[in-house]
Design an enzyme around this catalytic site. Structure first.
Site, PDB file in Angstrom:
ATOM      1  N   LYS A 145       0.561  -1.259  -0.011  1.00 26.91           N
ATOM      2  CA  LYS A 145      -0.061   0.329  -0.105  1.00 26.91           C
ATOM      3  C   LYS A 145       0.875   1.244  -0.037  1.00 26.91           C
ATOM      4  O   LYS A 145       0.159   2.405  -0.395  1.00 26.91           O
ATOM      5  CB  LYS A 145      -0.957  -0.035   1.134  1.00 26.91           C
ATOM      6  CG  LYS A 145      -2.135  -1.125   0.880  1.00 26.91           C
ATOM      7  CD  LYS A 145      -3.271  -0.529   1.974  1.00 26.91           C
ATOM      8  CE  LYS A 145      -4.394  -1.448   1.639  1.00 26.91           C
ATOM      9  NZ  LYS A 145      -5.698  -1.138   2.181  1.00 26.91           N
TER      10      LYS A 145
ATOM     11  N   LYS B  81      -7.791  -8.992  -7.076  1.00 23.73           N
ATOM     12  CA  LYS B  81      -9.059  -9.559  -6.353  1.00 23.73           C
ATOM     13  C   LYS B  81     -10.213  -8.198  -6.830  1.00 23.73           C
ATOM     14  O   LYS B  81      -9.722  -7.222  -6.826  1.00 23.73           O
ATOM     15  CB  LYS B  81      -8.924  -9.634  -5.022  1.00 23.73           C
ATOM     16  CG  LYS B  81      -8.709  -8.524  -4.249  1.00 23.73           C
ATOM     17  CD  LYS B  81      -8.939  -8.990  -2.848  1.00 23.73           C
ATOM     18  CE  LYS B  81      -8.750  -7.691  -1.892  1.00 23.73           C
ATOM     19  NZ  LYS B  81      -9.304  -7.778  -0.418  1.00 23.73           N
TER      20      LYS B  81
ATOM     21  N   LYS C  80     -13.681  -2.878  -3.461  1.00 26.96           N
ATOM     22  CA  LYS C  80     -14.518  -1.861  -3.437  1.00 26.96           C
ATOM     23  C   LYS C  80     -13.749  -0.697  -3.419  1.00 26.96           C
ATOM     24  O   LYS C  80     -14.484   0.492  -3.809  1.00 26.96           O
ATOM     25  CB  LYS C  80     -15.349  -1.950  -1.817  1.00 26.96           C
ATOM     26  CG  LYS C  80     -14.402  -1.963  -0.604  1.00 26.96           C
ATOM     27  CD  LYS C  80     -15.321  -1.885   0.515  1.00 26.96           C
ATOM     28  CE  LYS C  80     -15.004  -2.931   1.626  1.00 26.96           C
ATOM     29  NZ  LYS C  80     -13.603  -2.724   2.283  1.00 26.96           N
TER      30      LYS C  80
HETATM   31  N1  AQP Z   1     -12.639 -10.119  -4.083  1.00 25.40           N
HETATM   32  C1  AQP Z   1     -12.954 -10.982  -3.030  1.00 25.40           C
HETATM   33  N2  AQP Z   1     -13.248 -12.139  -2.999  1.00 25.40           N
HETATM   34  C2  AQP Z   1     -13.528 -12.770  -1.590  1.00 25.40           C
HETATM   35  N3  AQP Z   1     -13.446 -12.185  -0.406  1.00 25.40           N
HETATM   36  C3  AQP Z   1     -13.302 -10.759  -0.598  1.00 25.40           C
HETATM   37  N4  AQP Z   1     -13.067  -9.996   0.607  1.00 25.40           N
HETATM   38  C4  AQP Z   1     -12.876  -8.672   0.003  1.00 25.40           C
HETATM   39  N5  AQP Z   1     -12.586  -8.745  -1.388  1.00 25.40           N
HETATM   40  C5  AQP Z   1     -13.083 -10.104  -1.647  1.00 25.40           C
HETATM   41  C6  AQP Z   1     -13.384 -10.196   1.845  1.00 25.40           C
HETATM   42  O1  AQP Z   1     -14.218  -9.019   2.247  1.00 25.40           O
HETATM   43  C7  AQP Z   1     -13.843  -8.753   3.907  1.00 25.40           C
HETATM   44  C8  AQP Z   1     -13.813  -7.471   3.710  1.00 25.40           C
HETATM   45  O2  AQP Z   1     -12.369  -6.733   4.249  1.00 25.40           O
HETATM   46  P1  AQP Z   1     -11.904  -5.406   4.118  1.00 25.40           P
HETATM   47  O3  AQP Z   1     -12.944  -4.215   4.101  1.00 25.40           O
HETATM   48  O4  AQP Z   1     -11.196  -5.310   5.566  1.00 25.40           O
HETATM   49  O5  AQP Z   1     -10.921  -5.080   3.059  1.00 25.40           O
HETATM   50  P2  AQP Z   1     -10.500  -5.859   1.847  1.00 25.40           P
HETATM   51  O6  AQP Z   1     -10.170  -7.466   2.115  1.00 25.40           O
HETATM   52  O7  AQP Z   1      -9.207  -5.122   1.381  1.00 25.40           O
HETATM   53  O8  AQP Z   1     -11.823  -5.917   0.944  1.00 25.40           O
HETATM   54  P3  AQP Z   1     -11.691  -4.820  -0.294  1.00 25.40           P
HETATM   55  O9  AQP Z   1     -13.162  -4.805  -1.070  1.00 25.40           O
HETATM   56  O10 AQP Z   1     -10.481  -5.220  -1.432  1.00 25.40           O
HETATM   57  O11 AQP Z   1     -11.548  -3.481   0.348  1.00 25.40           O
HETATM   58  P4  AQP Z   1     -10.459  -2.378  -0.139  1.00 25.40           P
HETATM   59  O12 AQP Z   1     -10.785  -1.879  -1.333  1.00 25.40           O
HETATM   60  O13 AQP Z   1     -10.980  -1.184   0.835  1.00 25.40           O
HETATM   61  O14 AQP Z   1      -9.166  -2.562   0.375  1.00 25.40           O
HETATM   62  C9  AQP Z   1     -12.621  -9.703   3.999  1.00 25.40           C
HETATM   63  O15 AQP Z   1     -12.904 -10.726   4.824  1.00 25.40           O
HETATM   64  C10 AQP Z   1     -12.023 -10.084   2.948  1.00 25.40           C
HETATM   65  O16 AQP Z   1     -11.342 -11.421   2.867  1.00 25.40           O
END
Ligand code: AQP
Length: 328
Positions: free
Chosen positions: A111, A192, A195
């Site tokens: 990051k 992946k 969001k």
């Molecule tokens: N693409 C994905 N497939 C399966 N599981 C996913 N998770 C996130 N993306 C996928 C799961 O969702 C939860 C959310 O975790 P988070 O909000 O702490 O952040 P993250 O994992 O970094 O999710 P994002 O959507 O990618 O957020 P940003 O863009 O803000 O970094 C976790 O349990 C994760 O495993």
């Protein structure tokens, strides 16, 4: 019952990836475990957030927890910043951590790569995550690959505290869900679905209207071949779409392959879009009901009050062991 803790950052609109990888499992876990599910707003601000958007997204994530089927009578649902013990224990644990171990965190390296100025919050964020877990003495933490290292750090900090101040913290274990699928981005199957991706065409938001879902799926990247065949190495994009199909239609990948034998990508994508629309429709209806009723605030208040009793006691115990004078 074992205690499970997990959180989702309000750093954007929740995606189908968050639903499949997190929310669906949370719904199952509430029947077999003592659950703590939170909206981790303090983590979201480790990168800049627009205040109005953060407020809206935080309420939206909480309402989606319930719309997805998490029952506030069964699981504790709350906002991280409503329980100040997280921040307080976060600081106490930060003082037990070393620069070297935080510098080794690959998520921090990823990051911060190529950035001129890197926020301190991003650097110490793993110690706050450790506090989230340890403040409830959670037994199990559902983690994806990218979070395993942070859980290791949590275990190290807990063991360090226990060695220095006497046995206190439960050493948490990772929880590997039975069905764990990683949903990839619609425009690049090597990343992946996220969001916070600036391209909204890369993800399906849980609250996307049906026509937006249809458009995004029709524009999803595919290879130049024709066969709807599951092969994540040679056909990563189509395989990702097939995984989404299988999960939404409750079919196996083999059944999806058989169903679309001899058909072109266009027909497959059209059908996929309808499956996703149908899967999300009840969740969206419930979501709008919850938002309109305003019930979310009372649920979150109650959730925070309930968990704060556990969290505040932990902070008191930890401060006492560390030698702080407690108010009498
Ligand atoms: N693409 C994905 N497939 C399966 N599981 C996913 N998770 C996130 N993306 C996928 C799961 O969702 C939860 C959310 O975790 P988070 O909000 O702490 O952040 P993250 O994992 O970094 O999710 P994002 O959507 O990618 O957020 P940003 O863009 O803000 O970094 C976790 O349990 C994760 O495993």
């Amino acid at each position: 019952m074992k205690r499970v803790l997990s959180g989702i950052q309000p750093s954007g609109q929740l995606t189908l990836g968050n639903y499949i990888g997190a929310l669906q499992n949370f719904v199952k876990l509430q029947h077999t475990h003592e659950c703590y599910f939170m909206v981790v707003d303090l983590h979201a601000i480790t990168v800049p957030q627009d205040p109005a958007a953060l407020r809206e997204q935080t309420e939206s994530v909480a309402a989606l927890f319930i719309a997805a089927g998490i029952d506030p009578a069964k699981a504790n649902i709350f906002i991280q910043s409503h329980v100040s013990a997280h921040s307080e224990l976060g600081w106490l644990l930060t003082t037990l951590s070393y620069m070297g171990e935080l510098e080794r965190m690959t998520q921090f390296k990823d990051k911060s790569a190529g950035k001129d100025s890197i926020g301190t919050g991003l650097f110490v964020y793993p110690t706050l995550m450790a506090a989230d877990i340890l403040v409830y003495n959670a037994d199990l933490v559902p983690v994806g690959d990218d979070q395993k290292q942070h859980l290791e750090l949590t275990r190290d900090l807990a063991q360090r505290f226990n060695a220095r101040y006497g046995e206190y913290f439960t050493i948490p274990d990772p929880y590997i869900p039975e069905v764990g699928a990683r949903i990839m981005s619609l425009d690049d199957a090597s990343k992946k679905m996220s969001k916070s991706n600036p391209n909204p065409g890369s993800f399906i938001a849980l609250l996307d209207p049906p026509d937006v879902i249809r458009k995004k799926i029709s524009r999803a990247t595919t290879d130049s071949g024709k066969e709807v065949r599951f092969n994540p190495v040679e056909k990563p994009e189509v395989s990702n779409l097939m995984s989404i199909y299988a999960l939404c239609a409750d079919m196996t990948l083999q059944q999806v392959e058989q169903k679309f034998e001899g058909q072109m990508y266009g027909a497959f994508k059209k059908d996929l879009a309808e499956q996703v629309v149908a899967k999300l429709e009840p969740l969206q209806t419930r979501y709008h009901e919850i938002r309109q009723s305003g019930e979310i605030h009372a649920i979150l208040k109650q959730g925070a009050e309930r968990v704060a009793e556990v969290a505040d006691k932990t902070v008191r115990d930890v401060k006492e062991r560390m030698g702080f004078v407690l108010p009498r």
